[in-house]
Design a protein around this motif. Structure first.
Motif, PDB file in Angstrom:
ATOM      1  N   VAL A 265       0.825  -1.204   0.000  1.00  0.00           N
ATOM      2  CA  VAL A 265       0.000   0.000   0.000  1.00  0.00           C
ATOM      3  C   VAL A 265       0.866   1.264   0.000  1.00  0.00           C
ATOM      4  O   VAL A 265       0.555   2.248  -0.685  1.00  0.00           O
ATOM      5  CB  VAL A 265      -0.961   0.008   1.204  1.00  0.00           C
ATOM      6  N   TYR A 266       1.965   1.228   0.765  1.00  0.00           N
ATOM      7  CA  TYR A 266       2.829   2.401   0.913  1.00  0.00           C
ATOM      8  C   TYR A 266       4.249   2.055   0.444  1.00  0.00           C
ATOM      9  O   TYR A 266       5.195   2.026   1.230  1.00  0.00           O
ATOM     10  CB  TYR A 266       2.860   2.860   2.368  1.00  0.00           C
ATOM     11  N   GLN A 267       4.385   1.820  -0.851  1.00  0.00           N
ATOM     12  CA  GLN A 267       5.669   1.364  -1.387  1.00  0.00           C
ATOM     13  C   GLN A 267       6.764   2.413  -1.216  1.00  0.00           C
ATOM     14  O   GLN A 267       7.867   2.108  -0.762  1.00  0.00           O
ATOM     15  CB  GLN A 267       5.515   0.982  -2.858  1.00  0.00           C
TER      16      GLN A 267
ATOM     17  N   ALA B 158      15.107 -13.111   1.578  1.00  0.00           N
ATOM     18  CA  ALA B 158      14.519 -12.237   0.565  1.00  0.00           C
ATOM     19  C   ALA B 158      15.604 -11.483  -0.194  1.00  0.00           C
ATOM     20  O   ALA B 158      15.513 -11.310  -1.424  1.00  0.00           O
ATOM     21  CB  ALA B 158      13.544 -11.256   1.213  1.00  0.00           C
ATOM     22  N   SER B 159      16.646 -11.034   0.513  1.00  0.00           N
ATOM     23  CA  SER B 159      17.749 -10.339  -0.155  1.00  0.00           C
ATOM     24  C   SER B 159      18.418 -11.248  -1.172  1.00  0.00           C
ATOM     25  O   SER B 159      18.654 -10.867  -2.329  1.00  0.00           O
ATOM     26  CB  SER B 159      18.772  -9.865   0.878  1.00  0.00           C
ATOM     27  N   SER B 160      18.720 -12.467  -0.753  1.00  0.00           N
ATOM     28  CA  SER B 160      19.399 -13.400  -1.645  1.00  0.00           C
ATOM     29  C   SER B 160      18.521 -13.780  -2.830  1.00  0.00           C
ATOM     30  O   SER B 160      18.980 -13.818  -3.976  1.00  0.00           O
ATOM     31  CB  SER B 160      19.805 -14.657  -0.865  1.00  0.00           C
TER      32      SER B 160
ATOM     33  N   THR C 184      10.872  -5.052 -13.458  1.00  0.00           N
ATOM     34  CA  THR C 184      10.458  -5.500 -12.126  1.00  0.00           C
ATOM     35  C   THR C 184       9.312  -6.493 -12.219  1.00  0.00           C
ATOM     36  O   THR C 184       9.272  -7.480 -11.476  1.00  0.00           O
ATOM     37  CB  THR C 184      10.032  -4.293 -11.271  1.00  0.00           C
ATOM     38  N   ALA C 185       8.374  -6.249 -13.146  1.00  0.00           N
ATOM     39  CA  ALA C 185       7.252  -7.176 -13.319  1.00  0.00           C
ATOM     40  C   ALA C 185       7.753  -8.561 -13.726  1.00  0.00           C
ATOM     41  O   ALA C 185       7.251  -9.590 -13.235  1.00  0.00           O
ATOM     42  CB  ALA C 185       6.280  -6.628 -14.362  1.00  0.00           C
ATOM     43  N   MET C 186       8.737  -8.584 -14.614  1.00  0.00           N
ATOM     44  CA  MET C 186       9.321  -9.855 -15.038  1.00  0.00           C
ATOM     45  C   MET C 186       9.984 -10.558 -13.855  1.00  0.00           C
ATOM     46  O   MET C 186       9.833 -11.778 -13.659  1.00  0.00           O
ATOM     47  CB  MET C 186      10.356  -9.598 -16.144  1.00  0.00           C
ATOM     48  N   GLN C 187      10.706  -9.812 -13.036  1.00  0.00           N
ATOM     49  CA  GLN C 187      11.390 -10.396 -11.889  1.00  0.00           C
ATOM     50  C   GLN C 187      10.399 -10.940 -10.865  1.00  0.00           C
ATOM     51  O   GLN C 187      10.595 -12.026 -10.317  1.00  0.00           O
ATOM     52  CB  GLN C 187      12.294  -9.343 -11.247  1.00  0.00           C
ATOM     53  N   VAL C 188       9.320 -10.202 -10.626  1.00  0.00           N
ATOM     54  CA  VAL C 188       8.301 -10.687  -9.693  1.00  0.00           C
ATOM     55  C   VAL C 188       7.652 -11.957 -10.221  1.00  0.00           C
ATOM     56  O   VAL C 188       7.415 -12.915  -9.468  1.00  0.00           O
ATOM     57  CB  VAL C 188       7.244  -9.590  -9.438  1.00  0.00           C
ATOM     58  N   GLY C 189       7.376 -11.987 -11.521  1.00  0.00           N
ATOM     59  CA  GLY C 189       6.810 -13.196 -12.115  1.00  0.00           C
ATOM     60  C   GLY C 189       7.736 -14.384 -11.974  1.00  0.00           C
ATOM     61  O   GLY C 189       7.298 -15.504 -11.655  1.00  0.00           O
TER      62      GLY C 189
ATOM     63  N   ALA D  66      10.211 -11.384  -0.860  1.00  0.00           N
ATOM     64  CA  ALA D  66      11.192 -10.946  -1.859  1.00  0.00           C
ATOM     65  C   ALA D  66      10.521 -10.100  -2.939  1.00  0.00           C
ATOM     66  O   ALA D  66      11.068  -9.073  -3.374  1.00  0.00           O
ATOM     67  CB  ALA D  66      11.878 -12.159  -2.484  1.00  0.00           C
ATOM     68  N   ALA D  67       9.321 -10.506  -3.360  1.00  0.00           N
ATOM     69  CA  ALA D  67       8.618  -9.780  -4.417  1.00  0.00           C
ATOM     70  C   ALA D  67       8.217  -8.373  -3.966  1.00  0.00           C
ATOM     71  O   ALA D  67       8.415  -7.395  -4.698  1.00  0.00           O
ATOM     72  CB  ALA D  67       7.381 -10.566  -4.860  1.00  0.00           C
ATOM     73  N   VAL D  68       7.677  -8.246  -2.757  1.00  0.00           N
ATOM     74  CA  VAL D  68       7.219  -6.922  -2.315  1.00  0.00           C
ATOM     75  C   VAL D  68       8.403  -5.999  -2.053  1.00  0.00           C
ATOM     76  O   VAL D  68       8.300  -4.779  -2.250  1.00  0.00           O
ATOM     77  CB  VAL D  68       6.314  -7.024  -1.067  1.00  0.00           C
TER      78      VAL D  68
END
Length: 542
Positions: free
Chosen positions: A53-55, A228-230, A252-257, A479-481
């Motif tokens: 919500v508050y990125q 999450a960092s790794s 970023t969208a690709m990485q989250v996917g 990790a995604a968020v």
């Protein structure tokens, strides 16, 4: 879980009864420690919700925390890392070195090669893939120590030496300290395999109350953010590799996917369990990594690689005392905030995960064998890996071949692939590199979910599958968020934020470990003396 047996040395075993509330969940198909599980899960879900919500605000907060830790407490993290390593070296060569994890008659659960493969894959895999080319080039372009001109042979020597420093004995000293404490109190004293147990010599039965719950909850947070960092670094490199090979978008969208796709693979591995899942994947990755490394040695600057490995070992050994305590106080610079302080906080935040995992696979080894194995063997392999890939990149830069420096400045995740472009079979080796990162991602997530579930189930080594699946998914989501809220900077900030409080926990842990080993040795010596007296009595003629 009630254990009423004895130590291997005959001393009374410490009572390890779980809290009564744990049993209420068994009838519903769960086996968890409710206070730790639900509080940890609720806090993580709250963090995920706030971050989504508050990125921008979350990213700014994490950056501010990182700035405070780095600028105000960086010296403390540097000093703490030396204490952990020094404690391990002292214990290895002390009288406690002969104590065997699991009792004097225990034998190792895994053969040496499988043990080392799991150590390496769980402890450093993704990081070595991501930083093996990027870090030496960064230091080559901007040497942190005074008196060295950038982009020269001296800068290359310093760059590889500092990379050795960050990935060598200090990192594995942190892991060894946590793993030894966990293994000792679990296998020799019969306590649950959770972080609370290492405080038994100090807290006694209070580890079963709120102090123990707080310790395990903090360990869960440290593990999740360290992982999450790794995982974020790993997926960044996978995305860059696909972009390099197949021209897919590196967004970023690709990485989250990719995080969610690979987390699915990790979940399947989690279901398979430790021996079938993590062990086989770890061994597969070691063979793949060795094949890629040997290929680069053969087709790359072979003599330069071996020469840089030998010379940098000497540079590392000679510079270790200075680098270990260097805090930039008199230089007035901020280089360490992004490097040494970050690394030490990252290793500390990873330590509950890696320590618990190493402890689980190390029953039957003596304290001396354990410490020397964990400190030396993975460090040497890491040094060789850095010499092969980082050394090759430095050779190319020193001789004006390729444009690795430009790639590092633009997107460090592409550095490995740009370096491989200067050697034959680029497409094949780059694809192998992507596979390596994917499998390291899977083994890290797999191992991490087993460890977090271990912490949240009160020390259970074999808890229900749905609990392990839950934590595997949570690791990917965190990790995604973090990627969404600020990319690699947010990942680094999160690791540093949890690393500082856990550094204090580990200092107290070292004291508790010493007290536990001292008591164990006293019991062993008393038992030995009693046996000698009995033998003398039998030898006296009646």
């Amino acid at each position: 879980m009630e254990n009423n047996g004895n130590h291997s040395n005959g001393a009374p075993r410490v009572k390890t009864t779980r809290t009564p509330g744990d049993r209420n969940w068994v009838k519903w198909g769960f086996d968890l420690h409710p206070e730790v599980f639900f509080v940890s899960g609720a806090l993580i879900l709250l963090f995920i919700g706030i971050t989504l919500v508050y990125q921008e605000q979350t990213s700014a907060t994490l950056t501010a925390i990182q700035g405070f830790v780095s600028n105000v407490m960086g010296w403390f993290l540097i000093l703490s890392a030396n204490i952990y390593l020094g404690t391990m070296i002292i214990l290895a060569f002390s009288r406690f070195g002969s104590i065997r994890l699991g009792g004097q008659n225990a034998r190792a659960d895994f053969p040496l090669f499988a043990w080392l493969a799991m150590l390496f894959s769980a402890g450093m895999g993704i990081g070595l893939m991501f930083w093996s080319v990027g870090e030496p080039i960064f230091h080559f372009l901007a040497p942190p120590l005074n008196g060295v001109e950038a982009e020269t042979g001296a800068a290359a020597q310093q760059a590889l030496g500092i990379t050795f420093f960050h990935w060598g004995l200090h990192a594995w000293g942190i892991y060894a300290a946590v793993a030894l404490a966990l293994a000792f109190f679990a296998f020799n004293w019969g306590l649950p395999l959770t972080m609370r147990s290492v405080f038994y010599p100090i807290l006694g039965d209070r580890i079963y109350g709120w102090p123990g719950n707080a310790i395990d909850i903090l360990a869960v947070w440290a593990t999740l953010f360290g992982l999450a960092s790794s995982l974020g670094f790993g997926v960044g490199q996978i995305s860059a590799g696909f972009n390099f090979l197949f021209d897919t978008p590196d967004t970023t969208a690709m990485q989250v996917g990719l995080i969610f796709i690979i987390t699915g693979f990790a979940t399947a591995s989690v279901v398979s369990g430790l021996d079938a899942g993590v062990r086989r994947l770890s061994e597969l990755n070691i063979y793949l990594a060795a094949s890629l490394m040997i290929f680069v040695i053969l087709v790359g600057p072979t003599l330069f690689i071996f020469g840089s490995f030998a010379q940098t070992l000497g540079y590392y050994a000679a510079s270790l005392p200075f680098l270990s305590f260097w805090t930039e106080t008199f230089e007035g610079t901020q280089w360490q905030n992004s490097w040494t302080v970050f690394y030490w906080a990252w290793w500390i935040s990873w330590s509950p995960f890696v320590g618990t995992f190493i402890a689980r696979i190390s029953r039957g080894r003596t304290v001396r064998e354990f410490i020397l194995g964990v400190l030396l063997l993975p460090s040497i392999v890491s040094f060789l890996w850095m010499s092969v890939f980082g050394g090759s990149a430095l050779y190319l830069e020193l001789n004006g071949i390729g444009n690795i420096a430009e790639a590092v400045n633009e997107n460090v995740a592409t550095a490995l692939f740009v370096m491989l472009q200067n050697f034959p079979l680029t497409g094949i080796t780059s694809f192998i590199g992507i596979v390596l990162v994917v499998v390291f991602f899977v083994t890290s997530s797999d191992s991490g979910s087993l460890v977090v579930d271990n912490l949240t189930s009160g020390g259970k080594l074999d808890s229900p599958v749905p609990q392990r699946v839950f934590w595997a998914i949570m690791e990917g989501v965190v990790a995604a968020v973090l990627l969404l809220s600020g990319g690699l900077g947010a990942l680094q900030s999160a690791a540093i934020a949890v690393g500082l409080p856990f550094a204090c926990v580990l200092l107290v842990m070292c004291y508790g470990l010493y007290r536990g080993l001292a008591r164990e040795m006293a019991d062993l010596e008393a038992q030995k003396l009693k046996a000698q007296e009995a033998s003398l009595e039998e030898a006296v003629p009646r």
